[in-house]
Design a protein around this motif. Structure first.
Motif, PDB file in Angstrom:
ATOM      1  N   MET A   1       0.841  -1.205   0.000  1.00 41.26           N
ATOM      2  CA  MET A   1       0.000   0.000   0.000  1.00 41.26           C
ATOM      3  C   MET A   1       0.873   1.250   0.000  1.00 41.26           C
ATOM      4  N   GLU A   2       0.286   2.324  -0.464  1.00 47.38           N
ATOM      5  CA  GLU A   2       1.029   3.564  -0.707  1.00 47.38           C
ATOM      6  C   GLU A   2       1.677   4.166   0.539  1.00 47.38           C
ATOM      7  N   LEU A   3       1.032   3.986   1.708  1.00 46.84           N
ATOM      8  CA  LEU A   3       1.550   4.605   2.935  1.00 46.84           C
ATOM      9  C   LEU A   3       1.963   3.570   3.980  1.00 46.84           C
ATOM     10  N   THR A   4       2.327   2.389   3.538  1.00 42.23           N
ATOM     11  CA  THR A   4       2.706   1.312   4.460  1.00 42.23           C
ATOM     12  C   THR A   4       3.818   1.750   5.403  1.00 42.23           C
ATOM     13  N   ASN A   5       3.543   1.606   6.710  1.00 40.70           N
ATOM     14  CA  ASN A   5       4.488   1.937   7.781  1.00 40.70           C
ATOM     15  C   ASN A   5       4.786   3.425   7.926  1.00 40.70           C
ATOM     16  N   LYS A   6       4.066   4.271   7.199  1.00 43.22           N
ATOM     17  CA  LYS A   6       4.188   5.709   7.417  1.00 43.22           C
ATOM     18  C   LYS A   6       3.405   6.084   8.677  1.00 43.22           C
ATOM     19  N   VAL A   7       3.758   7.211   9.272  1.00 49.10           N
ATOM     20  CA  VAL A   7       3.069   7.695  10.471  1.00 49.10           C
ATOM     21  C   VAL A   7       2.342   8.990  10.126  1.00 49.10           C
ATOM     22  N   ALA A   8       1.037   8.992  10.344  1.00 48.02           N
ATOM     23  CA  ALA A   8       0.217  10.158  10.006  1.00 48.02           C
ATOM     24  C   ALA A   8      -0.489  10.702  11.238  1.00 48.02           C
ATOM     25  N   SER A  22      -8.701   9.779   8.372  1.00 45.66           N
ATOM     26  CA  SER A  22      -8.033   8.855   9.294  1.00 45.66           C
ATOM     27  C   SER A  22      -8.229   7.419   8.834  1.00 45.66           C
ATOM     28  N   ILE A  23      -9.466   7.095   8.503  1.00 45.32           N
ATOM     29  CA  ILE A  23      -9.788   5.737   8.044  1.00 45.32           C
ATOM     30  C   ILE A  23      -9.096   5.441   6.715  1.00 45.32           C
ATOM     31  N   LYS A  24      -9.089   6.418   5.818  1.00 48.47           N
ATOM     32  CA  LYS A  24      -8.464   6.233   4.506  1.00 48.47           C
ATOM     33  C   LYS A  24      -6.956   6.026   4.630  1.00 48.47           C
ATOM     34  N   LEU A  25      -6.281   6.870   5.383  1.00 51.29           N
ATOM     35  CA  LEU A  25      -4.831   6.758   5.525  1.00 51.29           C
ATOM     36  C   LEU A  25      -4.443   5.448   6.200  1.00 51.29           C
ATOM     37  N   ALA A  26      -5.240   5.044   7.198  1.00 49.15           N
ATOM     38  CA  ALA A  26      -4.979   3.769   7.862  1.00 49.15           C
ATOM     39  C   ALA A  26      -5.156   2.602   6.895  1.00 49.15           C
ATOM     40  N   SER A  27      -6.159   2.711   6.007  1.00 54.61           N
ATOM     41  CA  SER A  27      -6.396   1.644   5.032  1.00 54.61           C
ATOM     42  C   SER A  27      -5.260   1.538   4.021  1.00 54.61           C
ATOM     43  N   MET A  28      -4.490   2.615   3.893  1.00 54.65           N
ATOM     44  CA  MET A  28      -3.343   2.626   2.980  1.00 54.65           C
ATOM     45  C   MET A  28      -2.055   2.180   3.667  1.00 54.65           C
ATOM     46  N   GLY A  29      -2.169   1.774   4.929  1.00 55.66           N
ATOM     47  CA  GLY A  29      -1.024   1.233   5.636  1.00 55.66           C
ATOM     48  C   GLY A  29      -0.392   2.147   6.658  1.00 55.66           C
ATOM     49  N   ALA A  30      -0.909   3.381   6.790  1.00 53.46           N
ATOM     50  CA  ALA A  30      -0.324   4.321   7.742  1.00 53.46           C
ATOM     51  C   ALA A  30      -0.728   3.984   9.176  1.00 53.46           C
ATOM     52  N   LYS A  31       0.194   4.237  10.092  1.00 56.67           N
ATOM     53  CA  LYS A  31      -0.121   4.213  11.516  1.00 56.67           C
ATOM     54  C   LYS A  31      -0.625   5.613  11.862  1.00 56.67           C
ATOM     55  N   VAL A  32      -1.832   5.694  12.400  1.00 62.23           N
ATOM     56  CA  VAL A  32      -2.459   7.007  12.562  1.00 62.23           C
ATOM     57  C   VAL A  32      -2.483   7.464  14.016  1.00 62.23           C
TER      58      VAL A  32
END
Length: 252
Positions: A1-8, A22-32
């Protein structure tokens, strides 16, 4: 995913565009890292994130208070080590009223959250991103930041200020690996816009002009979240200081 392991970090995460993003970024792999003044709605967002397989934490904060902003930034770094994406989103709307009837307390209330909150978020998150040498910031402005709406002059002024902060800070950080852009929604179906109708019904004051929803409807928060996700990602790698209007043609 595009934001895997990124922190948002997302402020105003308890509802509307903040929750959808928040839900969208988390679905892309970000830790929110979810930030909101309302503990109940913020924790509801975290529950939705986790239910959909995402990872995150919630931090209650008043974005207009320096100590609260420093706390959510510190907690994000303590939990995940860095901040890759910052959706500087928390904001409030003005009570519709003739200009000379606006109380000084209402001016202070709007500016405290909509301008000072954005300023403080930038101030403390950018210190982290500057040390890292990378990051993406999305500030929530409004179509009222590029074109005034009737009977909300103070709100319009606050959102013009967000655009000014975005451009000024983007210029400073352009060569530091940090991108800073502004999102200008226009007519989104959120609790804030729902409160406007309630104001008209209970307050007895209706502006001479109302926004023209040219596309015939309000946007769903999820539609704005798609643009937040794009700006957060490397797909927007050449966008810096951009003022991105997502308004269904409202400002035409």
């Amino acid at each position: 995913m595009e934001l895997t392991n990124k922190v948002a970090v997302i402020t105003g995460a308890g509802s509307g565009i903040g929750r959808a993003s928040s839900i969208k970024l988390a679905s892309m792999g970000a830790k929110v890292v979810l930030v909101d003044f309302n503990k109940e709605t913020g924790e509801e967002t975290l529950k939705l994130v986790i239910e959909q397989g995402g990872e995150g934490i919630f931090i209650q904060a008043d974005v207009s208070k320096s100590e609260d902003v420093q706390n959510y930034v510190n907690k994000a770094v303590e939990a995940y080590g860095r901040i890759d994406v910052f959706f500087n989103n928390a904001g409030i709307i003005q009570k519709f009223a003739p200009f000379t009837s606006i109380e000084e307390s209402e001016f202070d209330r709007i500016m405290s959250v909509n301008v000072k909150g954005i300023f403080l978020g930038l101030k403390y998150v950018l210190k982290v991103m500057d040390e890292q040498g990378f990051g993406s910031v999305i500030n929530t402005a409004s179509t009222a930041g590029i074109r005034a709406e009737h009977s909300v002059a103070v709100y319009s002024a606050s959102k013009h200020a967000v655009i000014g902060l975005t451009k000024g800070v983007a210029l400073e950080y352009a060569k530091k690996g940090i991108r800073i852009n502004a999102l200008c929604p226009g007519g989104v179906q959120t609790a804030l816009t729902a409160s406007v109708t309630e104001q008209f019904e209970k307050g007895g004051y209706i502006p001479e002009e109302l926004p023209n929803m040219r596309i015939g409807r309000y946007a769903a928060p999820e539609e704005l979240a798609e643009m937040v996700a794009y700006l957060a990602s490397e797909k927007a790698s050449y966008m810096n200081g951009s003022i991105v209007v997502v308004d269904g043609g409202l400002t035409l």
